[in-house]
Design a protein around this motif. Structure first.
Motif, PDB file in Angstrom:
ATOM      1  N   PRO A   1       0.829  -1.215   0.000  1.00 52.63           N
ATOM      2  CA  PRO A   1       0.000   0.000   0.000  1.00 52.63           C
ATOM      3  C   PRO A   1       0.862   1.263   0.000  1.00 52.63           C
ATOM      4  CG  PRO A   1       0.119  -0.920   2.198  1.00 52.63           C
ATOM      5  CD  PRO A   1       0.839  -1.888   1.306  1.00 52.63           C
ATOM      6  N   GLY A   2       0.178   2.421   0.031  1.00 55.06           N
ATOM      7  CA  GLY A   2       0.888   3.692   0.000  1.00 55.06           C
ATOM      8  C   GLY A   2       1.646   3.963   1.278  1.00 55.06           C
ATOM      9  N   PRO A   3       2.332   5.118   1.368  1.00 56.50           N
ATOM     10  CA  PRO A   3       2.308   6.181   0.349  1.00 56.50           C
ATOM     11  C   PRO A   3       3.094   5.800  -0.901  1.00 56.50           C
ATOM     12  CG  PRO A   3       3.917   6.711   2.036  1.00 56.50           C
ATOM     13  CD  PRO A   3       3.211   5.470   2.504  1.00 56.50           C
ATOM     14  N   LEU A   4       2.641   6.296  -2.015  1.00 55.88           N
ATOM     15  CA  LEU A   4       3.276   5.972  -3.285  1.00 55.88           C
ATOM     16  C   LEU A   4       4.223   7.088  -3.718  1.00 55.88           C
ATOM     17  CD1 LEU A   4       0.616   4.381  -5.672  1.00 55.88           C
ATOM     18  CD2 LEU A   4       2.543   3.299  -4.553  1.00 55.88           C
ATOM     19  N   LYS A   5       5.397   6.683  -4.169  1.00 58.82           N
ATOM     20  CA  LYS A   5       6.344   7.627  -4.757  1.00 58.82           C
ATOM     21  C   LYS A   5       6.318   7.539  -6.280  1.00 58.82           C
ATOM     22  CE  LYS A   5       9.751  10.593  -4.785  1.00 58.82           C
ATOM     23  NZ  LYS A   5       9.502  12.013  -4.498  1.00 58.82           N
ATOM     24  N   GLY A   6       5.700   6.480  -6.808  1.00 53.35           N
ATOM     25  CA  GLY A   6       5.622   6.338  -8.252  1.00 53.35           C
ATOM     26  C   GLY A   6       5.293   4.919  -8.655  1.00 53.35           C
ATOM     27  N   TYR A   7       5.696   4.549  -9.863  1.00 53.48           N
ATOM     28  CA  TYR A   7       5.380   3.242 -10.433  1.00 53.48           C
ATOM     29  C   TYR A   7       6.565   2.743 -11.245  1.00 53.48           C
ATOM     30  CZ  TYR A   7       0.531   4.384  -9.301  1.00 53.48           C
ATOM     31  OH  TYR A   7      -0.620   4.730  -8.635  1.00 53.48           O
ATOM     32  N   LYS A   8       6.571   1.431 -11.471  1.00 53.40           N
ATOM     33  CA  LYS A   8       7.540   0.814 -12.369  1.00 53.40           C
ATOM     34  C   LYS A   8       6.795   0.029 -13.429  1.00 53.40           C
ATOM     35  CE  LYS A   8       9.296  -3.116 -11.772  1.00 53.40           C
ATOM     36  NZ  LYS A   8      10.185  -4.266 -11.457  1.00 53.40           N
ATOM     37  N   LEU A   9       7.302   0.061 -14.649  1.00 54.80           N
ATOM     38  CA  LEU A   9       6.741  -0.723 -15.738  1.00 54.80           C
ATOM     39  C   LEU A   9       7.548  -1.996 -15.913  1.00 54.80           C
ATOM     40  CD1 LEU A   9       6.067   2.049 -18.413  1.00 54.80           C
ATOM     41  CD2 LEU A   9       4.474   1.067 -16.763  1.00 54.80           C
ATOM     42  N   GLY A  10       6.862  -3.063 -16.289  1.00 53.19           N
ATOM     43  CA  GLY A  10       7.518  -4.334 -16.541  1.00 53.19           C
ATOM     44  C   GLY A  10       6.953  -5.005 -17.773  1.00 53.19           C
ATOM     45  N   LEU A  11       7.709  -5.981 -18.277  1.00 52.00           N
ATOM     46  CA  LEU A  11       7.303  -6.722 -19.474  1.00 52.00           C
ATOM     47  C   LEU A  11       6.984  -5.762 -20.621  1.00 52.00           C
ATOM     48  CD1 LEU A  11       5.010  -9.432 -17.823  1.00 52.00           C
ATOM     49  CD2 LEU A  11       7.435  -9.602 -18.386  1.00 52.00           C
ATOM     50  N   ILE A  12       7.918  -4.862 -20.884  1.00 54.38           N
ATOM     51  CA  ILE A  12       7.658  -3.838 -21.909  1.00 54.38           C
ATOM     52  C   ILE A  12       7.901  -4.347 -23.325  1.00 54.38           C
ATOM     53  CG2 ILE A  12       8.143  -1.934 -20.330  1.00 54.38           C
ATOM     54  CD1 ILE A  12      10.868  -1.654 -21.801  1.00 54.38           C
ATOM     55  N   SER A  13       8.634  -5.436 -23.478  1.00 55.93           N
ATOM     56  CA  SER A  13       8.907  -5.921 -24.825  1.00 55.93           C
ATOM     57  C   SER A  13       7.756  -6.796 -25.319  1.00 55.93           C
ATOM     58  CB  SER A  13      10.210  -6.719 -24.873  1.00 55.93           C
ATOM     59  OG  SER A  13      10.034  -8.033 -24.404  1.00 55.93           O
ATOM     60  N   GLU A  14       7.486  -6.679 -26.610  1.00 58.73           N
ATOM     61  CA  GLU A  14       6.401  -7.472 -27.194  1.00 58.73           C
ATOM     62  C   GLU A  14       6.679  -8.961 -27.080  1.00 58.73           C
ATOM     63  OE1 GLU A  14       4.021  -7.910 -31.455  1.00 58.73           O
ATOM     64  OE2 GLU A  14       5.436  -6.264 -31.136  1.00 58.73           O
ATOM     65  N   ALA A  15       7.942  -9.348 -27.212  1.00 58.74           N
ATOM     66  CA  ALA A  15       8.295 -10.766 -27.122  1.00 58.74           C
ATOM     67  C   ALA A  15       7.973 -11.321 -25.733  1.00 58.74           C
ATOM     68  CB  ALA A  15       9.770 -10.958 -27.443  1.00 58.74           C
ATOM     69  N   LYS A  16       8.315 -10.567 -24.693  1.00 57.86           N
ATOM     70  CA  LYS A  16       8.023 -11.021 -23.335  1.00 57.86           C
ATOM     71  C   LYS A  16       6.517 -11.093 -23.098  1.00 57.86           C
ATOM     72  CE  LYS A  16      12.241  -9.411 -21.031  1.00 57.86           C
ATOM     73  NZ  LYS A  16      12.786  -8.505 -19.975  1.00 57.86           N
ATOM     74  N   ARG A  17       5.803 -10.113 -23.629  1.00 60.02           N
ATOM     75  CA  ARG A  17       4.348 -10.123 -23.425  1.00 60.02           C
ATOM     76  C   ARG A  17       3.700 -11.305 -24.140  1.00 60.02           C
ATOM     77  NH1 ARG A  17       4.997  -4.568 -24.334  1.00 60.02           N
ATOM     78  NH2 ARG A  17       3.950  -4.653 -26.361  1.00 60.02           N
ATOM     79  N   ARG A  18       4.171 -11.623 -25.322  1.00 56.39           N
ATOM     80  CA  ARG A  18       3.638 -12.800 -26.024  1.00 56.39           C
ATOM     81  C   ARG A  18       3.886 -14.062 -25.204  1.00 56.39           C
ATOM     82  NH1 ARG A  18       5.776 -10.673 -30.956  1.00 56.39           N
ATOM     83  NH2 ARG A  18       7.549 -12.088 -30.705  1.00 56.39           N
ATOM     84  N   GLN A  19       5.063 -14.148 -24.629  1.00 59.30           N
ATOM     85  CA  GLN A  19       5.411 -15.308 -23.819  1.00 59.30           C
ATOM     86  C   GLN A  19       4.484 -15.443 -22.613  1.00 59.30           C
ATOM     87  OE1 GLN A  19       9.447 -15.166 -22.444  1.00 59.30           O
ATOM     88  NE2 GLN A  19       9.308 -17.070 -21.319  1.00 59.30           N
ATOM     89  N   MET A  20       4.088 -14.295 -22.051  1.00 58.44           N
ATOM     90  CA  MET A  20       3.224 -14.298 -20.864  1.00 58.44           C
ATOM     91  C   MET A  20       1.742 -14.235 -21.216  1.00 58.44           C
ATOM     92  SD  MET A  20       5.452 -14.444 -18.415  1.00 58.44           S
ATOM     93  CE  MET A  20       4.488 -14.047 -16.964  1.00 58.44           C
ATOM     94  N   GLY A  21       1.439 -14.093 -22.506  1.00 62.88           N
ATOM     95  CA  GLY A  21       0.043 -14.010 -22.913  1.00 62.88           C
ATOM     96  C   GLY A  21      -0.621 -12.703 -22.538  1.00 62.88           C
ATOM     97  N   LEU A  22       0.129 -11.598 -22.629  1.00 63.11           N
ATOM     98  CA  LEU A  22      -0.374 -10.289 -22.220  1.00 63.11           C
ATOM     99  C   LEU A  22      -0.429  -9.336 -23.402  1.00 63.11           C
ATOM    100  CD1 LEU A  22       1.608  -9.770 -18.895  1.00 63.11           C
ATOM    101  CD2 LEU A  22      -0.834 -10.248 -19.103  1.00 63.11           C
ATOM    102  N   PRO A  23      -1.462  -8.504 -23.494  1.00 59.27           N
ATOM    103  CA  PRO A  23      -1.551  -7.531 -24.575  1.00 59.27           C
ATOM    104  C   PRO A  23      -0.831  -6.223 -24.268  1.00 59.27           C
ATOM    105  CG  PRO A  23      -3.569  -7.476 -23.305  1.00 59.27           C
ATOM    106  CD  PRO A  23      -2.710  -8.555 -22.696  1.00 59.27           C
ATOM    107  N   ALA A  24      -0.460  -5.999 -23.016  1.00 57.96           N
ATOM    108  CA  ALA A  24       0.120  -4.726 -22.591  1.00 57.96           C
ATOM    109  C   ALA A  24       1.129  -4.984 -21.477  1.00 57.96           C
ATOM    110  CB  ALA A  24      -0.989  -3.778 -22.096  1.00 57.96           C
TER     111      ALA A  24
END
Length: 236
Positions: A42-65
């Motif tokens: 939970p918070g407080p939040l200082k920000g966010y991190k993005l993961g699985l940004i590559s299309e190849a990794k997302r295909r492997q995980m079955g994710l559209p984003a």
């Protein structure tokens, strides 16, 4: 019950500092996994991190984003104590510090004006799933493997060109092209839509263009054409 089982599994693994076998079907969807993430981190939040940004990794995980995790003030590090992590790995990244809020559905021009600067960064990954073998739901519930972050001091008005290179004790450990991070404006707009908006002074880690590598004690360096970030990696 399924949601509670996954929540408790991650909570206990974090508390005991022990990895668990992953790639299980917990009967939990991605939306529920994000609710578990919020409950566990939970918070407080200082920000966010993005993961699985590559299309190849997302295909492997079955994710559209991509996926995202939550960043808290205590996750910002000046030095990395490896003994504080379960199975630390390192990724060179770029981060954005915001100077204005970004509302859901903001126009691209508004997002551009909200960017206060780009910085070199390191995502110190840490996962409760053995060998980083997990489902999309498992990694999201575990805060997208968020362990800690190093953030450089030098501000860039735009992403540096060329490659991000991470060295461990003078040895090139991993590298990748900055262009693989994609359009930062589009990434921020997508994230703002997912989380109900971003706030001024939050930090967003944009993901890595390079494969993660196991951490080891010594000196870490991240190089780009525009600057360098250096930090110690301590055994305990």
């Amino acid at each position: 019950m399924a949601k509670e089982a996954l929540l408790q599994a991650v909570r206990e693994a974090r508390a005991k500092g022990r990895a668990l076998p992953g790639e299980r079907d917990w009967g939990v969807g991605l939306e529920e996994a994000y609710r578990i993430q919020e409950a566990l981190f939970p918070g407080p939040l200082k920000g966010y991190k993005l993961g699985l940004i590559s299309e190849a990794k997302r295909r492997q995980m079955g994710l559209p984003a991509p996926v995202y995790g939550r960043v808290h003030p205590g996750m910002f590090l000046e030095e990395v104590r490896l003994g504080s992590f379960i199975q630390p790995r390192l990724e060179p990244e770029l981060a954005v510090v915001l100077k204005e809020d970004i509302s859901p559905g903001a126009a691209p021009g508004e997002v551009m004006r909200a960017i206060g600067g780009f910085y070199l960064a390191v995502d110190v990954l840490d996962s409760v799933w053995e060998g980083y073998r997990f489902t999309a739901e498992e990694v999201v519930a575990d805060n997208t493997s968020g362990g800690g972050f190093l953030l450089g001091f030098r501000r860039f008005s735009a992403p540096p060109e060329g490659y991000l290179r991470l060295y461990l004790n003078g040895r090139l450990a991993t590298e990748g092209p900055v262009a693989a991070l994609g359009d930062p404006v589009g990434r921020l707009l997508w994230l703002a839509n997912q989380v109900g908006g971003l706030k001024a002074f939050q930090v967003v880690f944009l993901g890595s263009p390079a494969p993660a590598v196991p951490a080891e004690a010594g000196v870490l360096e991240v190089w780009s054409e525009a600057g360098v970030l250096v930090a110690p990696l301590l055994e305990v």
